[in-house]
Design a protein around this motif. Structure first.
Motif, mmCIF file in Angstrom:
data_model
loop_
_atom_site.group_PDB
_atom_site.id
_atom_site.type_symbol
_atom_site.label_atom_id
_atom_site.label_comp_id
_atom_site.label_asym_id
_atom_site.label_seq_id
_atom_site.Cartn_x
_atom_site.Cartn_y
_atom_site.Cartn_z
ATOM 1 N N ASP A 16 0.834 -1.206 0.000
ATOM 2 C CA ASP A 16 0.000 0.000 0.000
ATOM 3 C C ASP A 16 0.868 1.256 0.000
ATOM 4 O OD1 ASP A 16 -2.183 -1.598 -0.002
ATOM 5 O OD2 ASP A 16 -2.899 -1.074 1.994
ATOM 6 N N GLY A 17 2.010 1.174 0.687
ATOM 7 C CA GLY A 17 2.924 2.320 0.729
ATOM 8 C C GLY A 17 3.445 2.684 -0.651
ATOM 9 N N VAL A 18 3.816 1.671 -1.440
ATOM 10 C CA VAL A 18 4.311 1.927 -2.801
ATOM 11 C C VAL A 18 3.201 2.531 -3.663
ATOM 12 C CG1 VAL A 18 5.122 0.845 -4.934
ATOM 13 C CG2 VAL A 18 6.111 0.171 -2.759
ATOM 14 N N ILE A 19 1.993 1.968 -3.540
ATOM 15 C CA ILE A 19 0.878 2.478 -4.349
ATOM 16 C C ILE A 19 0.574 3.928 -3.971
ATOM 17 C CG2 ILE A 19 -1.609 2.225 -4.775
ATOM 18 C CD1 ILE A 19 -1.080 -0.844 -4.682
ATOM 19 N N LEU A 25 3.045 11.055 -6.177
ATOM 20 C CA LEU A 25 3.970 11.649 -7.149
ATOM 21 C C LEU A 25 3.269 11.941 -8.476
ATOM 22 C CD1 LEU A 25 7.260 9.628 -6.496
ATOM 23 C CD2 LEU A 25 6.761 11.991 -5.879
ATOM 24 N N VAL A 26 2.513 10.936 -8.958
ATOM 25 C CA VAL A 26 1.796 11.124 -10.224
ATOM 26 C C VAL A 26 0.736 12.216 -10.060
ATOM 27 C CG1 VAL A 26 0.239 10.011 -11.877
ATOM 28 C CG2 VAL A 26 2.237 8.783 -11.049
ATOM 29 N N GLY A 27 0.048 12.222 -8.912
ATOM 30 C CA GLY A 27 -0.976 13.229 -8.642
ATOM 31 C C GLY A 27 -0.392 14.628 -8.624
ATOM 32 N N PHE A 28 0.781 14.776 -7.979
ATOM 33 C CA PHE A 28 1.441 16.080 -7.914
ATOM 34 C C PHE A 28 1.749 16.606 -9.316
ATOM 35 C CE2 PHE A 28 5.600 18.203 -8.157
ATOM 36 C CZ PHE A 28 5.296 19.380 -7.479
ATOM 37 N N TRP A 29 2.352 15.753 -10.154
ATOM 38 C CA TRP A 29 2.724 16.194 -11.509
ATOM 39 C C TRP A 29 1.505 16.428 -12.383
ATOM 40 C CZ3 TRP A 29 7.067 18.350 -12.525
ATOM 41 C CH2 TRP A 29 8.201 18.024 -11.766
ATOM 42 N N THR A 67 12.821 20.301 -20.582
ATOM 43 C CA THR A 67 13.978 19.598 -20.015
ATOM 44 C C THR A 67 13.965 19.550 -18.486
ATOM 45 O OG1 THR A 67 15.211 21.660 -20.263
ATOM 46 C CG2 THR A 67 15.531 19.991 -21.959
ATOM 47 N N ILE A 68 13.597 20.665 -17.836
ATOM 48 C CA ILE A 68 13.632 20.665 -16.362
ATOM 49 C C ILE A 68 12.589 19.703 -15.773
ATOM 50 C CG2 ILE A 68 13.365 22.089 -14.281
ATOM 51 C CD1 ILE A 68 14.664 24.391 -15.920
ATOM 52 N N PRO A 69 11.295 19.803 -16.171
ATOM 53 C CA PRO A 69 10.327 18.832 -15.643
ATOM 54 C C PRO A 69 10.696 17.390 -16.002
ATOM 55 C CG PRO A 69 9.180 20.596 -16.791
ATOM 56 C CD PRO A 69 10.646 20.805 -17.035
ATOM 57 N N HIS A 70 11.254 17.202 -17.207
ATOM 58 C CA HIS A 70 11.653 15.858 -17.636
ATOM 59 C C HIS A 70 12.647 15.259 -16.635
ATOM 60 C CE1 HIS A 70 13.516 13.212 -21.049
ATOM 61 N NE2 HIS A 70 12.829 12.507 -20.172
ATOM 62 N N ALA A 71 13.668 16.032 -16.283
ATOM 63 C CA ALA A 71 14.683 15.550 -15.339
ATOM 64 C C ALA A 71 14.053 15.277 -13.972
ATOM 65 C CB ALA A 71 15.797 16.577 -15.221
ATOM 66 N N LEU A 72 13.153 16.165 -13.534
ATOM 67 C CA LEU A 72 12.531 15.991 -12.217
ATOM 68 C C LEU A 72 11.623 14.758 -12.177
ATOM 69 C CD1 LEU A 72 11.729 19.717 -11.329
ATOM 70 C CD2 LEU A 72 13.529 18.273 -10.366
ATOM 71 N N VAL A 73 10.904 14.522 -13.291
ATOM 72 C CA VAL A 73 10.033 13.334 -13.352
ATOM 73 C C VAL A 73 10.881 12.062 -13.329
ATOM 74 C CG1 VAL A 73 8.445 12.043 -14.853
ATOM 75 C CG2 VAL A 73 8.045 14.467 -14.435
ATOM 76 N N LEU A 74 12.008 12.100 -14.061
ATOM 77 C CA LEU A 74 12.907 10.934 -14.036
ATOM 78 C C LEU A 74 13.417 10.666 -12.618
ATOM 79 C CD1 LEU A 74 15.072 11.157 -17.284
ATOM 80 C CD2 LEU A 74 13.277 9.512 -16.722
ATOM 81 N N LEU A 75 13.697 11.739 -11.873
ATOM 82 C CA LEU A 75 14.144 11.586 -10.489
ATOM 83 C C LEU A 75 13.049 10.910 -9.643
ATOM 84 C CD1 LEU A 75 16.585 12.352 -8.673
ATOM 85 C CD2 LEU A 75 15.276 14.391 -8.011
ATOM 86 N N VAL A 78 13.036 7.287 -10.220
ATOM 87 C CA VAL A 78 14.079 6.579 -9.469
ATOM 88 C C VAL A 78 13.584 6.247 -8.060
ATOM 89 C CG1 VAL A 78 16.401 6.782 -8.484
ATOM 90 C CG2 VAL A 78 15.980 7.535 -10.826
ATOM 91 N N PHE A 79 12.914 7.217 -7.405
ATOM 92 C CA PHE A 79 12.364 6.961 -6.070
ATOM 93 C C PHE A 79 11.363 5.808 -6.104
ATOM 94 C CE2 PHE A 79 13.434 11.543 -5.167
ATOM 95 C CZ PHE A 79 14.426 11.256 -4.246
ATOM 96 N N ILE A 80 10.494 5.812 -7.141
ATOM 97 C CA ILE A 80 9.470 4.755 -7.249
ATOM 98 C C ILE A 80 10.134 3.397 -7.471
ATOM 99 C CG2 ILE A 80 7.598 3.860 -8.715
ATOM 100 C CD1 ILE A 80 6.726 6.813 -9.121
ATOM 101 N N ILE A 81 11.164 3.372 -8.332
ATOM 102 C CA ILE A 81 11.836 2.102 -8.620
ATOM 103 C C ILE A 81 12.519 1.558 -7.365
ATOM 104 C CG2 ILE A 81 13.768 1.054 -9.898
ATOM 105 C CD1 ILE A 81 12.954 2.999 -12.235
ATOM 106 N N ILE A 82 13.196 2.439 -6.621
ATOM 107 C CA ILE A 82 13.875 1.970 -5.405
ATOM 108 C C ILE A 82 12.852 1.402 -4.418
ATOM 109 C CG2 ILE A 82 15.155 2.734 -3.349
ATOM 110 C CD1 ILE A 82 16.591 4.770 -5.229
ATOM 111 N N ALA A 83 11.754 2.134 -4.191
ATOM 112 C CA ALA A 83 10.730 1.674 -3.251
ATOM 113 C C ALA A 83 10.113 0.357 -3.727
ATOM 114 C CB ALA A 83 9.649 2.741 -3.091
ATOM 115 N N SER A 84 9.829 0.237 -5.039
ATOM 116 C CA SER A 84 9.181 -0.966 -5.574
ATOM 117 C C SER A 84 10.084 -2.183 -5.466
ATOM 118 C CB SER A 84 8.812 -0.778 -7.044
ATOM 119 O OG SER A 84 8.168 0.429 -7.241
#
Ligand SMILES: [Cu+2]
Length: 224
Positions: A16-19, A25-29, A67-75, A78-84
């Motif tokens: 549930d934490g990952v979801i 994150l998706v909601g914020f963006w 470019t700036i939002p692209h880099a931030l979304v990629l970051l 990374v957080f989502i991948i580490i948590a998952s």
């Protein structure tokens, strides 16, 4: 955190934490992108006497919006991948020592559960077979061997946040540990034919005494 469905396994909370992390994150963006989108529509609306600008899309001050939002979304990714990966490792890649092993067999369109009997050994004479009712003891670690007699099925226990595909010809091992007693739904989560929707079963999570009593009663009923 508001719970929509009780969390009845040791790993339900981390799933549930990952979801929730992904939703936030998706909601914020989503809200930010839509907000900027409508703000730009309003800011650059047609006005009498004002000529529109010609933009090629290559200007630095324009490209920055990509470019700036692209880099931030990629970051964020990374957080989502580490948590998952951390949760995936805990749920699927490691196998804590079992107190008991059960077998779960899917077929069109029912679940058969093979429980070890009084000797707590699977594939012995006192095994208890049930259709549609899985009995487990709370706070015990179970291994399950998941099999299918015909087509793809998926063993799903929503209160555990557990879902595992069953594949004909294979025996897939997984684990769970229930954290509270209660009776809950077991579903098939893979379209497996016309009766898929009625392939429901129940899991009965019992305290030690109730579970021992169930094993005793079931053994007495099946032993000649
Ligand atoms: Cu099925």
């Amino acid at each position: 955190m508001e719970r929509f469905l009780i969390q009845a396994s040791t790993y339900a909370g981390s799933i549930d934490g990952v979801i929730m992390l992904i939703a936030l994150l998706v909601g914020f963006w989503f809200l930010l992108a839509e907000g900027i989108f409508f703000w730009l529509i309003w800011k650059f609306r047609a006005r009498p006497g004002e000529k529109s600008q010609y933009l090629t899309g290559k200007e630095k001050h324009v490209k920055r919006w990509i470019t700036i939002p692209h880099a931030l979304v990629l970051l964020c990714d990374v957080f989502i991948i580490i948590a998952s990966v951390r949760v995936w490792y805990d749920v699927k890649q490691q196998l804590p020592e079992a107190d008991s092993t059960i077998r779960v067999i899917g077929q069109q369109w029912a679940w058969t559960f093979q429980h070890p009997g009084i000797d707590n050994e699977l594939d012995t004479d006192d095994d208890i077979y049930t259709v549609g009712d899985l009995h487990v003891e709370v706070e015990k670690t179970y291994h399950f061997q998941l099999q299918s007699r015909d087509v793809l099925h998926s063993f799903s226990v929503p209160v555990f946040r557990l879902k595992q595909d069953a594949i004909p010809g294979r025996s897939i091992t997984g684990w769970f540990q229930a954290t509270e007693t209660g009776d809950h739904d077991v579903q098939c989560a893979e379209i497996c034919g016309i009766g898929h929707g009625i392939m429901a079963a129940r899991i009965h999570i019992e305290d030690a005494q109730t579970h021992a009593q169930w094993i005793a009663d079931a053994s007495a009923a099946t032993t000649p």
